[in-house]
Design a protein around this motif. Structure first.
Motif, PDB file in Angstrom:
ATOM      1  N   TYR A   1       0.906  -1.097  -0.005  1.00 29.61           N
ATOM      2  CA  TYR A   1      -0.123  -0.057   0.010  1.00 29.61           C
ATOM      3  C   TYR A   1       0.821   1.211   0.026  1.00 29.61           C
ATOM      4  CZ  TYR A   1      -3.400   3.305   2.179  1.00 29.61           C
ATOM      5  OH  TYR A   1      -4.171   4.201   2.505  1.00 29.61           O
ATOM      6  N   GLY A   2       0.635   2.071  -1.037  1.00 26.36           N
ATOM      7  CA  GLY A   2       1.469   3.307  -1.056  1.00 26.36           C
ATOM      8  C   GLY A   2       1.864   4.300   0.081  1.00 26.36           C
ATOM      9  N   PRO A   3       0.750   4.642   0.910  1.00 23.10           N
ATOM     10  CA  PRO A   3       1.266   5.283   2.111  1.00 23.10           C
ATOM     11  C   PRO A   3       2.152   4.565   3.003  1.00 23.10           C
ATOM     12  CG  PRO A   3      -1.004   5.737   1.652  1.00 23.10           C
ATOM     13  CD  PRO A   3      -0.533   4.681   0.645  1.00 23.10           C
ATOM     14  N   THR A   4       2.147   3.324   3.260  1.00 20.60           N
ATOM     15  CA  THR A   4       3.023   2.355   3.896  1.00 20.60           C
ATOM     16  C   THR A   4       4.428   2.565   3.428  1.00 20.60           C
ATOM     17  OG1 THR A   4       1.306   0.560   4.358  1.00 20.60           O
ATOM     18  CG2 THR A   4       3.650  -0.080   4.673  1.00 20.60           C
ATOM     19  N   ARG A   5       4.447   2.510   2.100  1.00 24.10           N
ATOM     20  CA  ARG A   5       5.931   2.778   1.449  1.00 24.10           C
ATOM     21  C   ARG A   5       6.536   4.114   1.683  1.00 24.10           C
ATOM     22  NH1 ARG A   5       9.000   1.364  -3.688  1.00 24.10           N
ATOM     23  NH2 ARG A   5       7.704  -0.415  -3.738  1.00 24.10           N
ATOM     24  N   SER A   6       5.694   5.229   1.866  1.00 23.26           N
ATOM     25  CA  SER A   6       6.077   6.475   1.894  1.00 23.26           C
ATOM     26  C   SER A   6       6.614   6.511   3.504  1.00 23.26           C
ATOM     27  CB  SER A   6       4.834   7.586   1.974  1.00 23.26           C
ATOM     28  OG  SER A   6       4.392   7.376   0.530  1.00 23.26           O
ATOM     29  N   PHE A   7       5.978   5.914   4.277  1.00 23.48           N
ATOM     30  CA  PHE A   7       6.322   5.824   5.793  1.00 23.48           C
ATOM     31  C   PHE A   7       7.657   5.247   6.022  1.00 23.48           C
ATOM     32  CE2 PHE A   7       6.237   3.858  10.239  1.00 23.48           C
ATOM     33  CZ  PHE A   7       6.018   5.035  10.894  1.00 23.48           C
TER      34      PHE A   7
ATOM     35  N   PRO B   1      -3.518 -10.370  -0.921  1.00 19.49           N
ATOM     36  CA  PRO B   1      -2.881  -9.714  -2.038  1.00 19.49           C
ATOM     37  C   PRO B   1      -2.406  -8.184  -2.051  1.00 19.49           C
ATOM     38  CG  PRO B   1      -5.070 -10.793  -2.698  1.00 19.49           C
ATOM     39  CD  PRO B   1      -5.008 -10.568  -1.246  1.00 19.49           C
ATOM     40  N   GLY B   2      -1.365  -7.854  -2.916  1.00 12.72           N
ATOM     41  CA  GLY B   2      -1.001  -6.521  -2.954  1.00 12.72           C
ATOM     42  C   GLY B   2      -1.648  -5.568  -3.292  1.00 12.72           C
TER      43      GLY B   2
ATOM     44  N   HIS C   1      -3.370  -2.805  -5.409  1.00  8.13           N
ATOM     45  CA  HIS C   1      -3.401  -2.680  -6.872  1.00  8.13           C
ATOM     46  C   HIS C   1      -3.147  -3.470  -7.711  1.00  8.13           C
ATOM     47  CE1 HIS C   1      -4.594   1.480  -5.946  1.00  8.13           C
ATOM     48  NE2 HIS C   1      -3.251   1.759  -5.215  1.00  8.13           N
ATOM     49  N   THR C   2      -2.103  -4.569  -7.421  1.00  4.83           N
ATOM     50  CA  THR C   2      -1.732  -5.564  -8.252  1.00  4.83           C
ATOM     51  C   THR C   2      -2.289  -7.069  -7.865  1.00  4.83           C
ATOM     52  OG1 THR C   2       0.566  -4.996  -7.371  1.00  4.83           O
ATOM     53  CG2 THR C   2       0.042  -4.169  -9.700  1.00  4.83           C
ATOM     54  N   PHE C   3      -2.372  -7.227  -6.671  1.00  7.55           N
ATOM     55  CA  PHE C   3      -3.056  -8.468  -6.203  1.00  7.55           C
ATOM     56  C   PHE C   3      -2.153  -9.615  -6.326  1.00  7.55           C
ATOM     57  CE2 PHE C   3      -6.109  -5.326  -7.555  1.00  7.55           C
ATOM     58  CZ  PHE C   3      -6.689  -5.249  -6.357  1.00  7.55           C
ATOM     59  N   GLU C   4      -0.804  -9.260  -5.849  1.00  8.63           N
ATOM     60  CA  GLU C   4      -0.044 -10.708  -5.983  1.00  8.63           C
ATOM     61  C   GLU C   4      -0.274 -11.285  -4.571  1.00  8.63           C
ATOM     62  OE1 GLU C   4       1.131  -7.543  -6.449  1.00  8.63           O
ATOM     63  OE2 GLU C   4       2.623  -7.552  -7.887  1.00  8.63           O
ATOM     64  N   VAL C   5      -0.480 -12.772  -4.730  1.00  7.16           N
ATOM     65  CA  VAL C   5      -0.660 -13.467  -3.416  1.00  7.16           C
ATOM     66  C   VAL C   5       0.495 -14.101  -3.030  1.00  7.16           C
ATOM     67  CG1 VAL C   5      -1.882 -15.360  -2.513  1.00  7.16           C
ATOM     68  CG2 VAL C   5      -2.959 -14.142  -4.292  1.00  7.16           C
ATOM     69  N   GLN C   6       0.870 -13.803  -1.809  1.00 10.68           N
ATOM     70  CA  GLN C   6       2.244 -14.303  -1.007  1.00 10.68           C
ATOM     71  C   GLN C   6       1.937 -15.638  -0.417  1.00 10.68           C
ATOM     72  OE1 GLN C   6       3.198 -10.220   1.119  1.00 10.68           O
ATOM     73  NE2 GLN C   6       5.126 -10.979   0.068  1.00 10.68           N
ATOM     74  N   ASP C   7       3.338 -16.329  -0.367  1.00 10.97           N
ATOM     75  CA  ASP C   7       3.199 -17.526   0.238  1.00 10.97           C
ATOM     76  C   ASP C   7       3.442 -17.355   1.758  1.00 10.97           C
ATOM     77  OD1 ASP C   7       3.494 -19.996   1.122  1.00 10.97           O
ATOM     78  OD2 ASP C   7       4.716 -21.040  -0.646  1.00 10.97           O
ATOM     79  N   ILE C   8       2.596 -16.837   2.382  1.00 10.20           N
ATOM     80  CA  ILE C   8       2.709 -16.344   3.544  1.00 10.20           C
ATOM     81  C   ILE C   8       3.295 -17.516   4.798  1.00 10.20           C
ATOM     82  CG2 ILE C   8       1.762 -15.403   5.843  1.00 10.20           C
ATOM     83  CD1 ILE C   8       1.850 -13.217   3.546  1.00 10.20           C
ATOM     84  N   PRO C   9       2.835 -18.512   4.572  1.00 13.66           N
ATOM     85  CA  PRO C   9       3.487 -19.858   5.750  1.00 13.66           C
ATOM     86  C   PRO C   9       4.939 -19.931   5.190  1.00 13.66           C
ATOM     87  CG  PRO C   9       1.154 -20.493   4.881  1.00 13.66           C
ATOM     88  CD  PRO C   9       1.527 -19.309   3.946  1.00 13.66           C
ATOM     89  N   ALA C  10       5.243 -20.062   4.012  1.00 10.93           N
ATOM     90  CA  ALA C  10       6.756 -20.097   3.659  1.00 10.93           C
ATOM     91  C   ALA C  10       7.810 -19.062   4.037  1.00 10.93           C
ATOM     92  CB  ALA C  10       6.799 -20.644   2.123  1.00 10.93           C
ATOM     93  N   LEU C  11       7.044 -18.088   3.663  1.00 11.03           N
ATOM     94  CA  LEU C  11       8.130 -16.561   4.087  1.00 11.03           C
ATOM     95  C   LEU C  11       8.070 -16.412   5.672  1.00 11.03           C
ATOM     96  CD1 LEU C  11       6.644 -14.242   1.387  1.00 11.03           C
ATOM     97  CD2 LEU C  11       8.430 -15.958   1.133  1.00 11.03           C
ATOM     98  N   ALA C  12       6.990 -16.851   6.427  1.00  9.46           N
ATOM     99  CA  ALA C  12       6.961 -16.724   7.808  1.00  9.46           C
ATOM    100  C   ALA C  12       8.030 -17.562   8.464  1.00  9.46           C
ATOM    101  CB  ALA C  12       5.689 -16.966   8.495  1.00  9.46           C
ATOM    102  N   GLU C  13       8.132 -18.798   7.867  1.00 11.51           N
ATOM    103  CA  GLU C  13       8.969 -19.853   8.424  1.00 11.51           C
ATOM    104  C   GLU C  13      10.602 -19.162   8.415  1.00 11.51           C
ATOM    105  OE1 GLU C  13       8.089 -23.678   7.139  1.00 11.51           O
ATOM    106  OE2 GLU C  13      10.178 -24.254   7.731  1.00 11.51           O
ATOM    107  N   VAL C  14      10.710 -18.536   7.214  1.00  7.49           N
ATOM    108  CA  VAL C  14      12.220 -18.024   7.022  1.00  7.49           C
ATOM    109  C   VAL C  14      12.346 -16.872   7.971  1.00  7.49           C
ATOM    110  CG1 VAL C  14      13.512 -16.846   5.546  1.00  7.49           C
ATOM    111  CG2 VAL C  14      12.124 -18.558   4.463  1.00  7.49           C
ATOM    112  N   ALA C  15      11.328 -16.249   8.110  1.00  2.00           N
ATOM    113  CA  ALA C  15      11.520 -15.034   9.076  1.00  2.00           C
ATOM    114  C   ALA C  15      11.718 -15.441  10.577  1.00  2.00           C
ATOM    115  CB  ALA C  15      10.406 -13.930   8.867  1.00  2.00           C
TER     116      ALA C  15
END
Ligand code: PLP
Length: 396
Positions: free
Chosen positions: A115-121, A161-162, A164-178
């Motif tokens: 979300y744009g304002p998140t990026r600006s922050f 999803p992101g 404006h562009t609606f990419e779906v993230q693989d949250i469980p896999a990314l969370a495991e790495v984090a």
């Protein structure tokens, strides 16, 4: 409810969670409690009050009232968490946990589709306070995410999803790495709402712009930050209080009214959104529909695995032969879709997005002009007729 009773289904919980109880003389809903000062019966009570700041306890207006608590409890139910902090806007629900979990010298990972304002922050205030942000491709695999971690990476932010562009993230896999690297996983779950259960997928802190489907009527700005452990609650609650975060009791009351009908509105809006998106997919002017619930669309497989439904916000990519001016004219020719930001209300919206989104991680080129559509509660036939008529200005 006794321990061994299975939890009720969402529709039931949305009707019964966060009821005001007996302290409103038997009325179903809480009153609007407006107030700053809370009077104490004694100095001992005054002295002990601060110890209750992590509880639903009357201390001072800014720390919450019996109008805030029912909404906090319902949103915690919607997200499947234990505690919710209500804040003044969806954006405050993003910035408050970022400030809670980060400190000077830390490194933050942000999806390029955020979300744009998140990026600006991140690029403005967080940078000024000594937090470094790296933007990553939202469709990144867990293996490719690993080398982006630094010893000082403390937060992996996600939004799926992101915007404006609606990419779906693989949250469980990314969370495991984090988690393997000791980082917290924050998620902007506004699109997924109750269709994505963040705490079963590795998220530590879930963010909702309640402004959208919870309020549902385009008349209130509000945010919710939900967590699932006492430690995360202390972290988020401490930051919210330190920042003076507060939401008007009148707005909380309206959001509580909104959430009671949310699941029904969303069922209808999900069906209408899929119907309008499918209709658009068959049009010669359209190159691609960015709607994860459509079979064959980008992100559909992950969506099917992780989500139980879809909201009614999606993207349209026009054929490359159409110009920005043409798509702007198309949006202006629509009569039932208003041109405007935000979404989740009862009314349909259209927003051309090229030129309004910024990307730095190389993702986000979809090869044509893009339009974001929000489908409201109007009849699908009227919406598609409006879209078809407006297609006339594109010239075939
Ligand atoms: C709208 C939105 C927000 C911010 O909500 P506001 O209440 O408008 O501040 C945050 N994240 C996402 C994904 C949004 O769409």
């Amino acid at each position: 409810m006794p321990e061994d009773t299975p939890p009720h289904r969402l529709h039931t919980r949305l009707s019964h969670a966060g009821r005001a109880g007996t302290h409103v003389h038997g009325f179903v809903n809480p009153a609007v409690h407006r107030g700053s000062t809370v009077l104490y019966p004694s100095m001992a009570a005054r002295r002990g009050a601060g110890a209750h700041r992590f509880e639903q306890h009357l201390i001072y207006g800014v720390m919450g009232t019996p109008t805030h608590w029912p909404l906090e409890n319902v949103i915690a139910e919607v997200e499947g968490g234990t505690h919710c902090q209500i804040v003044s806007s969806g954006l405050a629900a993003v910035t408050t946990p970022l400030l809670a979990y980060l400190k000077a010298g830390d490194h933050l990972l942000m999806p390029d589709s955020v979300y744009g304002p998140t990026r600006s922050f991140c690029d403005g205030m967080l940078k000024r306070y000594g937090v470094d942000t790296t933007y990553y491709d939202p469709c990144i695999t867990a293996a490719a995410l690993v080398p982006l971690f630094r010893p000082n990476t403390t937060v992996l932010f996600t939004e799926s999803p992101g915007s404006h562009t609606f990419e779906v993230q693989d949250i469980p896999a990314l969370a495991e790495v984090a988690h393997a690297r000791g980082a917290k996983v924050l998620m902007d779950n506004t699109w997924g709402i109750h269709f994505f259960q963040p705490f079963t997928k590795g998220v530590d802190c879930s963010i909702q712009a309640l402004t959208k489907y919870v309020v549902g009527h385009s008349d209130v700005l509000l945010g919710g930050i939900t967590v699932n452990t006492e430690a995360d609650w202390e972290c988020v609650r401490t930051a919210a209080l330190a920042l003076g975060q507060f939401a008007s009791p009148d707005d909380c009351w309206l959001a509580l009214r909104g959430v009671r009908t949310m699941a029904v509105r969303l069922e209808r809006q999900m069906a209408s959104g899929i119907a309008v998106a499918s209709w658009l997919r068959g049009r010669p002017e359209v190159a691609e529909i960015l709607h994860p619930a459509l079979p064959g669309a980008r992100g559909h497989e992950l969506w099917k695995r992780d989500f139980s439904g879809a909201s009614s916000l999606f993207g349209v990519v026009f054929q490359p032969r159409y110009s920005q001016a043409g798509v702007w004219e198309f949006a202006e020719a629509l009569e039932l879709f208003g041109i405007g930001a935000s979404w989740g209300g009862f009314e349909s919206l259209a927003l051309p997005t090229n030129g309004f989104i910024s990307r730095t991680a190389g993702s986000g080129d979809f090869g044509g002009q893009m339009l974001r559509l929000h489908v409201g509660l109007e009849a699908v036939e009227d919406l598609t007729a409006d879209l078809e008529r407006a297609m006339g200005v594109l010239g075939g």
